[in-house]
Structure formats: C-alpha cells, structure tokens
Design a protein around this motif. Sequence first.
Motif, short mmCIF file in Angstrom:
data_model
loop_
_atom_site.label_atom_id
_atom_site.label_comp_id
_atom_site.label_asym_id
_atom_site.label_seq_id
_atom_site.Cartn_x
_atom_site.Cartn_y
_atom_site.Cartn_z
N LEU A 57 0.82 -1.22 0.00
CA LEU A 57 0.00 0.00 0.00
C LEU A 57 0.86 1.27 0.00
O LEU A 57 0.42 2.32 -0.47
CB LEU A 57 -0.92 0.02 1.22
N TRP A 62 1.15 1.14 -6.26
CA TRP A 62 -0.13 0.60 -5.79
C TRP A 62 -1.30 1.40 -6.34
O TRP A 62 -2.29 0.85 -6.79
CB TRP A 62 -0.17 0.59 -4.26
N ARG A 63 -1.18 2.72 -6.30
CA ARG A 63 -2.28 3.58 -6.78
C ARG A 63 -2.54 3.33 -8.27
O ARG A 63 -3.67 3.29 -8.71
CB ARG A 63 -1.93 5.04 -6.51
N GLN A 66 -4.50 0.21 -8.86
CA GLN A 66 -5.91 0.40 -8.56
C GLN A 66 -6.63 1.26 -9.60
O GLN A 66 -7.79 1.01 -9.90
CB GLN A 66 -6.08 1.04 -7.17
N GLN A 67 -5.96 2.26 -10.13
CA GLN A 67 -6.63 3.23 -10.99
C GLN A 67 -6.37 3.06 -12.49
O GLN A 67 -7.21 3.43 -13.30
CB GLN A 67 -6.25 4.65 -10.58
N PRO A 69 -4.64 -0.06 -14.20
CA PRO A 69 -3.87 -1.30 -14.28
C PRO A 69 -3.22 -1.53 -15.65
O PRO A 69 -2.18 -2.19 -15.73
CB PRO A 69 -4.88 -2.39 -13.95
N ASP A 115 -7.27 -11.93 -10.03
CA ASP A 115 -6.96 -10.99 -11.11
C ASP A 115 -7.16 -11.63 -12.48
O ASP A 115 -7.60 -10.96 -13.42
CB ASP A 115 -5.54 -10.44 -10.97
N ASP A 130 -8.62 -1.11 -17.37
CA ASP A 130 -8.58 -0.12 -16.31
C ASP A 130 -9.83 -0.13 -15.43
O ASP A 130 -9.84 0.45 -14.35
CB ASP A 130 -8.36 1.28 -16.89
N GLN A 133 -10.87 -3.45 -11.78
CA GLN A 133 -10.85 -3.40 -10.31
C GLN A 133 -12.25 -3.16 -9.75
O GLN A 133 -12.48 -3.32 -8.56
CB GLN A 133 -9.89 -2.32 -9.80
N ARG A 134 -13.21 -2.83 -10.59
CA ARG A 134 -14.60 -2.66 -10.16
C ARG A 134 -15.32 -4.00 -10.01
O ARG A 134 -16.43 -4.05 -9.51
CB ARG A 134 -15.36 -1.80 -11.16
N ASN A 136 -15.66 -7.70 -8.42
CA ASN A 136 -15.25 -8.42 -7.22
C ASN A 136 -15.29 -9.92 -7.49
O ASN A 136 -16.26 -10.43 -8.07
CB ASN A 136 -16.20 -8.08 -6.05
#
Length: 186
Positions: A57, A62-63, A66-67, A69, A115, A130, A133-134, A136
């Motif tokens: 993290l 990391w960011r 998440q935002q 990829p 993933d 991108d 990540q939304r 699950n």
Amino acid sequence: MPVVRLVTSPQERCKQTAKAVADAQRGAGHKVRTTSEKALAECDYGDWQGQAIKDLLKEPLWRTVQQQPSAVTFPGGESMVAMQHRAVSAVRRIDAAVSREHGAGAVWVAVSHGDIIKSVLADALGLHLDLFQRINVDPASISVVRYGPDRPYVLASNTHDGDLSWLAQPPPAGQGAVVGGGAGPR
C-alpha cells in the motif's frame, strides 16, 4: 451437472480446488478430463510476490494498480495487459476446443485466481482493463461466461450458489441477446 473438462492454474491452491471439483464430479458418476494450463497462472507480480499488502500500500505503483492497471508492469514481473491477454486467449481457445468436441452447450470449469478471473470477466463485458478493479471475485466463488458466435455473455459473477444445473441447458440457437432480457433459465 456434468462438467466435460476441468482446467486449472498450475499453482497448488488451484490444483486443490480442482481436485475437490473433480472428486465431486466423479462421485456423481460423471467423467471429467482435468488438465493444467500455464496461461491461467496467477499474474507474475515479480518483486511484489509474497509481500504483505500493508507494505505494498505504501508503494507508489499501488495507486496505479488500482486506478490504471493497463499501465502497470510489476518490478521484475509481468504487465497486467500481458496477464489479461494470455488468460483471455487461453479461455477462448479452450472454450472453442470444448465446443468443437462436446457441442455449444458443454460446461467446462477453469480454476484460477482473482486478477485472472476479473480480467476474463472484464473482457467478456467489453470493459477496458482499467475498469477491472470494479469487479469483485471472492475466493471459491463462481463466475460464468458463455461464449456465443457473436459475443461472450456473463451469466453469473462472484456467486456462491452451488446449484448451477441451469447451465446444462444449451443456449438458444441463433437467438443472440433477448430483447427485454428474456425469461431466465428454462
């Protein structure tokens, strides 16, 4: 419900899950062919492999993971774009082979990683990497994609319901997407 083929990532945790699925199939009197597929292996996280999330993290990358990829290549590892490409290519190749051998309604199972599964679902939904990540994907959950002649259809995502007998019904021939959403499984 009979599964005609079971394909697993080579990682041990996936092989254990695949064994449980195969044992249940055999216990129900179904024959199932089990194979390992390198293209379904977890993303190669390189130097990040085995690191604690609390430590990752703090990493500037990391960011981006998440935002955005699609812009990520893990230090000493794989890019997320390459991961998605290999996984989607393998799933589509295996699905085409199963369909040729067993027919369009044949059910097969891939046992893989979060993933990988999210990237396959993103592709099937027509989402850019991108946005993956939304999506699950819980451990041991089930997601279902049916590949049709025109496009893939996501029939279930992240479900924990054990009764998937409705999948044994062949897809409607030449129907495509139903206006209004259809009447559900027959």
